[in-house]
Design an enzyme around this catalytic site. Structure first.
Site, short mmCIF file in Angstrom:
data_model
loop_
_atom_site.label_atom_id
_atom_site.label_comp_id
_atom_site.label_asym_id
_atom_site.label_seq_id
_atom_site.Cartn_x
_atom_site.Cartn_y
_atom_site.Cartn_z
N ASP A 1 -7.85 -1.62 -6.15
CA ASP A 1 -7.85 -2.82 -5.31
C ASP A 1 -8.41 -4.01 -6.09
OD1 ASP A 1 -7.97 -4.69 -3.25
OD2 ASP A 1 -9.60 -3.66 -2.18
N SER B 1 -10.63 -5.52 4.74
CA SER B 1 -10.88 -6.72 3.96
C SER B 1 -11.96 -7.57 4.64
CB SER B 1 -9.57 -7.50 3.77
OG SER B 1 -9.70 -8.50 2.78
#
Length: 497
Positions: A413, A132
């Site tokens: 995602d 991330s």
């Protein structure tokens, strides 16, 4: 050091002070000649990343290559704060370029008590991993400090959020596409009706609508819209687990599935189903299908988490409190908000047109108000009127690259569209084996947010797509290490004969 850029006007008036940055390491697999795997801590404390050393990706790679694993806690998180508080002036050193400079400094100066080896670069190959935000920092670190002759040998950016945008409407797209469609359709239709009532300006109808959810105390329409969006993912806030927290192998949360199961409950009692008609007077007599189930979920599962605090207060679901946001006490949430407001953006907002799972009350200005309240102008530092996206995008955005930088993403995602495999990026393919090692990339079918970072201590027992992602990462790292050892044989680090 706090300031790695003493000649940059961005950090005037500068400081020569230093701060303590925590790190945690595991040498249980290490053997002489093995690599060092540097896990970038990201927007949380170092302790919260321990699972990556114990059963996750770092453990998997350490075991496969006789490596040492280390977690470096990011500046302004955990206990790695440069100052005792986080005023606007004190936060001016919380930038992407300062954070990745920490990584470069660390690999040159780190010590590992009890390990009988010199492991600073260039004496050992350093391989970074991050997911991330930390994945983006991994990519930017390799881009800036990697390459042959660089400080960093290689890295893996998992769901690396390398593209900055102001409004990020795409966050909800995987839910629209992959979630149970009776749940999705119900929420889309209910949100459309909610926005019609907001657009009418009918104060009585708006109050009535909020009351159906037990949220009539929320006088700000944005706060109401955010609160009913929490099971899906409210802007910046996730008091319950969302699609983002789904995970393979039973490791994640079932909150999202339970939400959809409740919303689509065909056997709800009559006192619940009758609520579908509670607001029909505002929509031509048509019922709002599954409104009763949705409202019941909010009242039964969401409101109780406030533990009796007033609903309109910051202790519950109210946000309209500038004093609360301006509190300079050190905290991870304050640090993350600062980075969001100054560089990253990615405000979760509703699409203006087409289906939306969240109310169109949620636009850029709703998040931006928190920035203005939280970070009033300081003596030396003033936040921009909107995030300075260049400070992220200057590294390459979707196309950030470096030798031996791997990109691995999940196709379901919520953050995919600011990652390497974004639907907005060029089609990714690998033309030959040389590219497969120099610029590795993999999109996990059915994968979520940096799913490869998790493990169960037994790769062979993992679900097939995760298992093969981990086996791919092991092969790529082994190829990288062969190349590094070849450089040592032929004249030194990054100097092939």
């Amino acid at each position: 050091m706090i300031d790695h850029f003493p000649n940059s006007s961005r950090y005037a008036p500068h400081t020569s002070a230093t701060f303590k940055q925590r790190y945690f390491f595991d040498d249980s697999y290490y053997q002489p000649g093995g690599p060092v795997f540097l896990y970038i801590g990201g927007e949380t404390s170092g302790e919260s990343r321990f699972s990556n050393l114990e059963t996750g990706i770092i453990q998997i790679l350490m075991q496969a290559t006789n490596g040492l694993g280390v977690i470096l806690e990011n500046r302004y998180y955990g206990e790695s704060y440069p100052f005792n508080s986080s005023t606007t002036d004190e936060l001016q050193y919380l930038t992407t370029e300062q954070s990745i400079a920490d990584n470069a400094y660390f690999v040159q100066h780190a010590t590992f008590p009890g390990v009988n080896a010199t492991l600073t670069t260039p004496h050992a190959p350093w391989i970074l991993y991050g997911g991330s935000l930390a994945g983006a920092q991994t990519a930017f670190s390799l881009h800036t400090y990697g390459g042959d002759g660089g400080l960093l040998w290689a890295g893996i950016g998992a769901s690396a959020t390398t593209k900055a945008k102001l409004a990020y409407v795409e966050w909800y797209d995987p839910i629209q596409k992959f979630a149970p469609q009776d749940c999705v359709g119900s929420i889309n239709a209910i949100v459309d009706n909610i926005d019609r009532i907001f657009a009418s300006g009918n104060a009585t109808a708006i109050h009535h609508m909020k009351a159906v959810f037990g949220l009539e105390a929320l006088t700000n329409n944005g706060d109401f819209a955010m609160t009913i969006a929490f099971p899906l993912g409210g802007p910046m806030n996730y008091p319950t687990n969302t699609w983002q927290e789904l995970l393979w192998g039973g490791l994640g949360s079932n909150d999202f599935w339970e939400f959809c199961t409740n919303v689509t409950n065909l056997n709800a009692p009559e006192n619940i189903t009758q609520v579908d008609y509670a607001l029909s007077q505002y929509t031509g007599g048509e019922p709002w299908t599954n409104l009763g189930n949705y409202a019941n979920y909010i009242k039964k599962y969401l409101i109780p988490i406030c533990n009796g605090a007033p609903i309109n207060s910051v202790l519950c679901f109210g946000t309209q409190n500038a004093t609360f946001y301006a509190d300079p006490t050190n905290s991870g949430s304050r640090s993350y908000l600062y980075s969001t407001c100054t560089e990253a953006g990615l405000y979760q907002v509703a699409r203006q047109n087409g289906p939306s799972l969240i109310s169109r009350q949620l636009q850029v200005n709703y998040t931006q108000q928190w920035c203005e309240w939280a970070f009033p102008p300081g003596q030396y530092n003033t936040i921009p009127s909107t995030p300075d996206l260049y400070q992220i995008n200057k590294y390459g955005g979707y196309n950030v690259g470096a030798p031996r930088l791997a990109h691995i993403d999940g196709d379901q995602d919520v953050w995919l569209d600011i990652c390497y495999h974004s639907n907005d990026a060029p089609l990714r393919y690998t033309p030959n084996m040389a590219e497969a090692v120099l610029h590795p990339q993999l999109l996990i079918a059915g994968g979520g947010h940096h799913w490869d970072s998790y493990g169960i201590g037994n790769v062979s027992a993992e679900p097939q797509f995760i298992r093969n992602a981990h086996l791919w990462e092991i092969r790529i790292v082994e190829d990288w290490l062969k190349e590094w050892h070849a450089t040592q044989t032929y004249g030194g680090y990054g100097k092939k004969a």
